[in-house]
Motif scaffolding. Structure first.
Motif, PDB file in Angstrom:
ATOM      1  N   ILE A   1       0.746  -1.079   0.101  1.00 13.48           N
ATOM      2  CA  ILE A   1      -0.005  -0.056   0.174  1.00 13.48           C
ATOM      3  C   ILE A   1       0.914   1.202  -0.179  1.00 13.48           C
ATOM      4  O   ILE A   1       2.000   1.180   0.912  1.00 13.48           O
ATOM      5  CB  ILE A   1      -1.131   0.054   1.143  1.00 13.48           C
ATOM      6  N   GLY A   2       0.717   2.108  -0.852  1.00 20.28           N
ATOM      7  CA  GLY A   2       1.532   3.571  -1.051  1.00 20.28           C
ATOM      8  C   GLY A   2       1.361   4.202   0.304  1.00 20.28           C
ATOM      9  O   GLY A   2      -0.082   4.294   0.370  1.00 20.28           O
ATOM     10  N   ARG A   3       2.101   4.950   1.016  1.00 21.26           N
ATOM     11  CA  ARG A   3       2.063   5.614   1.904  1.00 21.26           C
ATOM     12  C   ARG A   3       0.988   6.672   1.935  1.00 21.26           C
ATOM     13  O   ARG A   3       0.268   6.993   2.732  1.00 21.26           O
ATOM     14  CB  ARG A   3       3.496   6.068   2.444  1.00 21.26           C
ATOM     15  N   ARG A   4       1.058   7.259   0.699  1.00 18.15           N
ATOM     16  CA  ARG A   4       0.075   8.506   0.215  1.00 18.15           C
ATOM     17  C   ARG A   4      -1.181   8.027   0.441  1.00 18.15           C
ATOM     18  O   ARG A   4      -2.361   8.861   0.476  1.00 18.15           O
ATOM     19  CB  ARG A   4       0.358   9.330  -0.934  1.00 18.15           C
ATOM     20  N   ARG A   5      -1.159   6.800  -0.176  1.00 17.24           N
ATOM     21  CA  ARG A   5      -2.821   6.182  -0.319  1.00 17.24           C
ATOM     22  C   ARG A   5      -3.457   5.335   0.911  1.00 17.24           C
ATOM     23  O   ARG A   5      -4.372   4.979   1.196  1.00 17.24           O
ATOM     24  CB  ARG A   5      -2.769   5.277  -1.363  1.00 17.24           C
ATOM     25  N   LEU A   6      -2.512   5.440   1.998  1.00 15.30           N
ATOM     26  CA  LEU A   6      -2.758   4.472   3.326  1.00 15.30           C
ATOM     27  C   LEU A   6      -4.104   4.649   3.891  1.00 15.30           C
ATOM     28  O   LEU A   6      -5.029   3.691   4.208  1.00 15.30           O
ATOM     29  CB  LEU A   6      -1.740   4.833   4.163  1.00 15.30           C
ATOM     30  N   ARG A   7      -4.479   6.034   4.184  1.00 11.20           N
ATOM     31  CA  ARG A   7      -5.645   6.242   4.905  1.00 11.20           C
ATOM     32  C   ARG A   7      -6.988   5.865   3.956  1.00 11.20           C
ATOM     33  O   ARG A   7      -7.977   5.468   4.321  1.00 11.20           O
ATOM     34  CB  ARG A   7      -5.539   7.695   5.170  1.00 11.20           C
ATOM     35  N   GLU A   8      -6.823   6.573   2.621  1.00  4.50           N
ATOM     36  CA  GLU A   8      -7.863   6.251   1.607  1.00  4.50           C
ATOM     37  C   GLU A   8      -8.088   4.764   1.433  1.00  4.50           C
ATOM     38  O   GLU A   8      -9.321   4.264   1.485  1.00  4.50           O
ATOM     39  CB  GLU A   8      -7.499   6.795   0.345  1.00  4.50           C
TER      40      GLU A   8
END
Length: 112
Positions: free
Chosen positions: A94-101
């Motif tokens: 999971i990309g760090r920038r996409r983690l929350r999403e």
């Protein structure tokens, strides 16, 4: 979109149409189904749009990865290496920038 030019039309019939995940590899796309995998010249964004139009629920979890929710067992959100864990144990990053999403979308998925 022409039926004979889309992602699913380009997959060999022996692989079926039950897509588990997609992985972008430069100009190529590795398509993994429940029956095997196939490498083709195809863009990730175009493939994601087609799957969405066909009602296949999933999400781009990294700049190079898309996964079908139906094949996800769980999320592993450990800070060192967040990943999607597929049924069968394979891990996709999971990309760090996409983690929350990704986490929010997973918790809204009925199969979670």
């Amino acid at each position: 979109m022409a039926l004979d030019s889309g992602l699913l039309a380009q997959l060999p019939a022996r692989l079926g149409r039950d897509i588990v995940h997609l992985e972008s590899q430069q100009h190529y796309l590795r398509v993994v189904t429940t029956r095997g995998e196939h490498l083709m010249l195809h863009g990730l964004g175009t493939a994601i749009a087609e799957l969405g139009e066909r009602g296949i629920a999933g999400m781009q979890i990294h700049r190079s990865w898309w996964v079908a929710w139906a094949h996800v067992e769980r999320l592993d959100l450990r800070a060192s290496a967040p990943a999607i864990v597929l049924r069968g144990g394979q891990r996709l990053p999971i990309g760090r920038r996409r983690l929350r999403e990704v986490a929010d979308a997973w918790h809204q998925w009925p199969g979670a």
